[in-house]
Write an enzyme that holds these catalytic residues in place. Sequence first.
Site, PDB file in Angstrom:
ATOM      1  N   VAL A 380       0.905  -1.157   0.040  1.00 15.31           N
ATOM      2  CA  VAL A 380      -0.032  -0.010  -0.059  1.00 15.31           C
ATOM      3  C   VAL A 380       0.929   1.298  -0.048  1.00 15.31           C
ATOM      4  CG1 VAL A 380      -1.675   1.516   1.303  1.00 15.31           C
ATOM      5  CG2 VAL A 380      -1.949  -0.999   1.112  1.00 15.31           C
ATOM      6  N   ASP A 381       1.962   1.229   0.858  1.00 15.69           N
ATOM      7  CA  ASP A 381       2.677   2.359   0.923  1.00 15.69           C
ATOM      8  C   ASP A 381       3.493   2.654  -0.419  1.00 15.69           C
ATOM      9  OD1 ASP A 381       3.689   4.708   2.347  1.00 15.69           O
ATOM     10  OD2 ASP A 381       5.228   3.272   3.432  1.00 15.69           O
ATOM     11  N   ASP A 382       4.063   2.055  -1.000  1.00 21.61           N
ATOM     12  CA  ASP A 382       4.858   2.187  -2.396  1.00 21.61           C
ATOM     13  C   ASP A 382       3.705   2.532  -3.462  1.00 21.61           C
ATOM     14  OD1 ASP A 382       7.502   1.299  -3.207  1.00 21.61           O
ATOM     15  OD2 ASP A 382       6.906   0.033  -1.348  1.00 21.61           O
ATOM     16  N   ARG A 456      -0.105   8.073   4.331  1.00 27.13           N
ATOM     17  CA  ARG A 456       0.372   8.131   2.956  1.00 27.13           C
ATOM     18  C   ARG A 456      -1.025   8.004   2.046  1.00 27.13           C
ATOM     19  NH1 ARG A 456       5.629   9.204   2.933  1.00 27.13           N
ATOM     20  NH2 ARG A 456       6.053   7.063   3.567  1.00 27.13           N
TER      21      ARG A 456
END
Length: 640
Positions: A380-382, A456
């Site tokens: 999810v972060d990427d 994010r």
Amino acid sequence: MHTQLAPAIDEQKLQQAIRASQDYLLSQQYADGYWWAELESNVTMTAEVILLHKIWGTEHRLPFAKAEHYLRLNQRQHGGWELFYGDGGDLSTSVEAYMGLRLLSVPAEDPALVKARQFILARGGISKTRIFTKLHLALLGCYDWRGIPSLPPWIMLLPEGSPFTIYEMSSWARGSTVPLLIVMDRKPVYPMQPAISLDELYVEGRANASWELPRQGNWGDLFIGLDQVFKFCEAWNLNPLREEGLKAAEKWVLERQEASGDWGGIIPAMLNSLLALRVLNYAVDDPVVQRGMAAVDRFAIETETEYRVQPCVSPVWDTALVMRAMVDSGMAPDHPALVKAGEWLLSKQILDYGDWHVKNKTGQPGGWAFEFENRFYPDVDDTAVVVMALQAVNLPNETVKRQAMERAAAWIASMQCRPGGWAAFDVDNDQDWLNAIPYGDLKAMIDPNTADVTARVLEMVGRCSLTFEGTALDRALAYLRNEQEPEGCWFGRWGVNYIYGTSGVLAALALVAPRYDRWRIRRAADWLVQCQNSDGGWGETCWSYNDPSLKGKGDSTASQTAWALIGLLAAAEATGDVATDAIERGVAYLLQTQRSDGTWHEDYFTGTGFPCHFYLKYHYYQQHFPLTALGRYAQWRAQA
């Protein structure tokens, strides 16, 4: 309109610093369009790769002298090796480094090993090391398998809906554990030539060592009793469905190897999978083994004098964050370098179903992974950072770009956890009892939602004009409100630590928070101001994970100073309250510490793998985050 800023920062010096940083990063771009820098951890990665090649008999792949030089170079004056820069030395890391040097035929009487032995024995010796260190030693016969927790293979066969399946483990724990089911069932010992013994590292003497698992004096000790039951069943061959479980584990490992040879995109999963294949008597020239070995080679960095191994590689992450920094600092969104990078990122979108689909039946693929190839584990972060990077640039086919962004946002929306936040790789991967099992002594068995990843996602929504259906946004905001610490900061799961978490949440709340949340933003900004060091920078030690009284405390670094500035600038935009002096002192710190080639340098580790147990130094963090901060400051100043 902002309050007029005092002319403390020379505009010409600011622009020169920005251009120098941009020029440096442009010079580092690869021909295919991506950016990619070293991801540094501790010496155990290299020591374990040495062990792997010794077990497989593939020592020819190792530049022995360079590996030895690297291990020697990283030994500290006290005799040990560090988990992170300046930590005073870590026992398990030091034992594995010692093992690595012995496997490289360094004699125990070598002065470096004599000094290391004193360090290790003073801290309790082998018996006090982590489980994974003991497991690696057991493969050499330097530790008894009786002291390793049992993992019954039949857990592979537990059906969906059971109280536990392998998918309740975090993706990284799962990728490392499934192959270990095979290794720990067979309990192999591989004699070395020449033979080595690490008996000298037992404080109590090898003959007096206890092979019982350590008790913690809490409810988790129930698992010690369960482990004794498992060991009894192993001893009397009462292990139901053992062969079926081993076959399922082997099949799982084979299915999850990438065409590039990687498993899970991380060295532990790659090494453990290759160990499992060795235990299963795969030939060294088997294509699966050859691909795996080639993948390990690609994670290695070899210079004229050193050989070292990265725990992971981060090209997608690096590329997206560099792109954002470039645009934030004034580079044209259609600059050819950014266009090429954007096109490369588009080519890396994962349109396959991965392990995340086991617990998320409704989501459609659309994420990005951290590495070059890792189709089973987009995160999810990427994905959120890539979407923001794509939003920032102009590509030849904007329609295709927007479709990719919307596909990604839909995938992220489907990954929201019950408490309202987002985790890295899975949905509702939060059974905390798993961290109490003896095998889980790194306390990293699960992947629950966290404030930094959730922030994010919300920043992506606010910055890219995306929408989530229903109450998703409200639930996420409620989650972040609940996670704010009494001091006003937020915990940073994936970066060190509260400065990282607070910066990320401020960047998000400035875009999406309702007006009645402004006081939360002010509290967080006030906390950042209070943490500023006398040199104008910010820093935070990794020890803040162990001791919360160290929140926001540490020597100044370029990356953490940049995070604080990003947070303060976002807070200023959201509330109109301007911490002018703190911001300008922080900018001055970055300008003063920039080197003549446009770079910054920091020794400290500011990335987090597993809090308290594993840390990272992203070599680009000290480059692109300061550029982002300076660029956003320049924009903010121009509007004053």
